[in-house]
Design an enzyme around this catalytic site. Sequence first.
Site, PDB file in Angstrom:
ATOM      1  N   THR A   1       0.824  -1.222   0.000  1.00 45.10           N
ATOM      2  CA  THR A   1       0.000   0.000   0.000  1.00 45.10           C
ATOM      3  C   THR A   1       0.858   1.271   0.000  1.00 45.10           C
ATOM      4  OG1 THR A   1      -0.199  -0.312   2.390  1.00 45.10           O
ATOM      5  CG2 THR A   1      -2.049  -1.006   1.046  1.00 45.10           C
TER       6      THR A   1
ATOM      7  N   SER B   1       1.200   8.792   4.903  1.00 46.68           N
ATOM      8  CA  SER B   1       0.638   8.705   3.552  1.00 46.68           C
ATOM      9  C   SER B   1       1.754   9.022   2.579  1.00 46.68           C
ATOM     10  CB  SER B   1      -0.508   9.701   3.378  1.00 46.68           C
ATOM     11  OG  SER B   1      -0.896   9.754   2.027  1.00 46.68           O
ATOM     12  N   ARG B   2       2.047   8.084   1.669  1.00 47.65           N
ATOM     13  CA  ARG B   2       3.167   8.293   0.744  1.00 47.65           C
ATOM     14  C   ARG B   2       2.799   9.214  -0.412  1.00 47.65           C
ATOM     15  NH1 ARG B   2       3.628   2.562   1.869  1.00 47.65           N
ATOM     16  NH2 ARG B   2       5.019   2.373   3.631  1.00 47.65           N
ATOM     17  N   VAL B   3       1.514   9.563  -0.507  1.00 41.91           N
ATOM     18  CA  VAL B   3       1.104  10.555  -1.501  1.00 41.91           C
ATOM     19  C   VAL B   3       1.250  11.952  -0.904  1.00 41.91           C
ATOM     20  CG1 VAL B   3      -0.860  11.421  -2.849  1.00 41.91           C
ATOM     21  CG2 VAL B   3      -0.425   8.974  -2.714  1.00 41.91           C
TER      22      VAL B   3
END
Length: 507
Positions: free
Chosen positions: A339, A365-367
Site C-alpha cells: 500500500t 501517507s506516501r502521496v
Amino acid sequence: MKFKVDEISSLIKQEIEQYRGQLEVAQVGRVIEVGDGIARIHGLSGAMASEMIKFENGSFGQVFNLEQDSVGAVIFGDFEQIKEGDRVTATGELLSVPVGDAMIGRVVNPLGQPIDGRGPIETRDRRPVEIKAPGIADRQPVKEPLQTGIKAIDAMTPIGRGQRELIIGDRKTGKTTIAIDTIINQKGGDVVCVYVAIGQKESTVVSVVETLRKAGAMDYTIVVCASSTAPAPLQYIAPYAGCTIAEHFTYSQNRHTLVIYDDLSKQATAYRQLSLLLRRPPGREAYPGDVFYLHSRLLERACKLSDERGGGSLTALPIVETQEGEVSAYIPTNVISITDGQIYLEPSLFYAGVRPAINVGISVSRVGGNAQVKAMKKVAGSLRLDLAAYRELEAFAQLGTELDAATQRQLDRGAAMVELLKQPQYSPYPIIDQVISIYAGVNGYLDRVPMSKVRDYEHGLLAYVKSTERSLYETLQKKPELTDPVVAELKRVLAAYTERFVAGLKT
C-alpha cells in the site's frame, strides 16, 4: 415423385447442418473427493487455471490446482450437496460477476447474487473477477483528494483518488468506523462506494448497512458480503468481486470509486485454509508462498487512470487486524509493503478516549500533500511535528520534572490540538470546516480556552462563521486557498469570536 441428385444432396447437407447445431460438446469430469469447500475432479484434463466449472447440483466452482491426473477446485456454494461420482462440466469461461448501475444500493454475495431480499438485480453486464492491473502508461499521478471527513486523516495522512491506504489496528479500535465515515462523507459527491465485508458476523454487516441507509449513503454504495458463516472459497473471492463491481464504473463510465476491504487478514486465513486442503506447500505461519501475490494482484488494481483512458479512479482502503499491536506480523507487513501508506489505530489511545485513535508517529501517507487542497496543506504543515513534539514532552512531563513556561505552553497547545482532533463516529466534517478548526488550533487561538470547552469552542466557531461571516466561508468554498486577504479576514474573525467566547466563560 422423382428427386434430382443435386436436390437430394442439398437436403442431406441441410439435415447434417441442423444436427450439428443441436450437438453440444462439453468436457465432463467426475468428483473423486469433496469436503470443506474443495473438490478433486478426474477427467477435466483440458481445464484452464481459474476456469469456472459447474457441478451436477447447479453450484459453481473454480479450478485452483492443475495436477497430473486430476484438478483441485474450490466450490462457491453448498458443498454438502455434492458427493463423489457427481458430474462436473467445464464452462470454458473465467469466473465473472454481474456489474452495472442496478447494483447500487444492493447487498450481494461474492457471486453478485442479491441477499437483501429486494428481488433480482436486472443487469446484463458482467466482468471477469480476475483481470490484469493497468500498466504505468495507463495511469497518472495521484493528486486529487478523496476527503474522509476525519480531521486527523485529511490533515496529516491525506488520501488521494487512486491511492491504496491501509487501515490497521487491533480488534475493536474503530477501523470499520473510519471506513464508514469515509463512505458517508462522499454524500453529494461523485464517488461510487463498494464495501466488502469478509468474515464479519452477519449482525455486524446488517448494522453497517443500516448505518449507511440512515445516513443516505446506500444511494451510492454497494455492499458485498461474505460473512463468517460463508464457505472459505466465498471469503477468498469476495475482495476480487468487490473490486470488479467498482471497476465497471471506473473503466466503463470514467467515474471515481472507493472500495473498502474489511478485512484482508480474514481473506488470507480463508486462502490458507483452501491452500492447505488442496495440499499446497505451507510456508511461514502455514500461509502458502503466494499469499503476497494474493493481495498485491488485488491492490494493484487501485489506480488513477490517465486522461486517455477516461481519467476515472479506484481508491482502495484495505483493513488489516493486528494481534496485540504486532504491526510486523506476516500479513500486516505484506499489506504495508503493497500500500501507499497506513493509518495505525492504537488501542491505548482508543481506551484513553482519543477517538479516532490515530497514532501520528506510525501513520503515514506516501502521496502526502499532493492529495490535499492548498488551504489544508498550508494549515496542517506543522501539525504533525507539533503533535509528535507534544507526545515526547508528555512522556517527559510524566517524570514529575518542573517545566519552564515555554515548555508548559507547548504542552497545553498540544493537548488542545489532541482534543480538537477528537471526532464522534458517523459525523464527518466538510474540508472547509476542518481548515478553519485546525487554523484556530495551530495559531494559538485555543490557548485561552479551557480543555473541557475546546469542543464547544469549535462548534460555536463553525456556526459563527457560517452564519455571521458567511462571505468568508463561501470564499474558501469557491477557492480553498489561504491567500493573504483570506488569512487577514480569518484572523479578524477568529480574534473577534475568541474574545466573545472567553468573555462568555467569565460570566
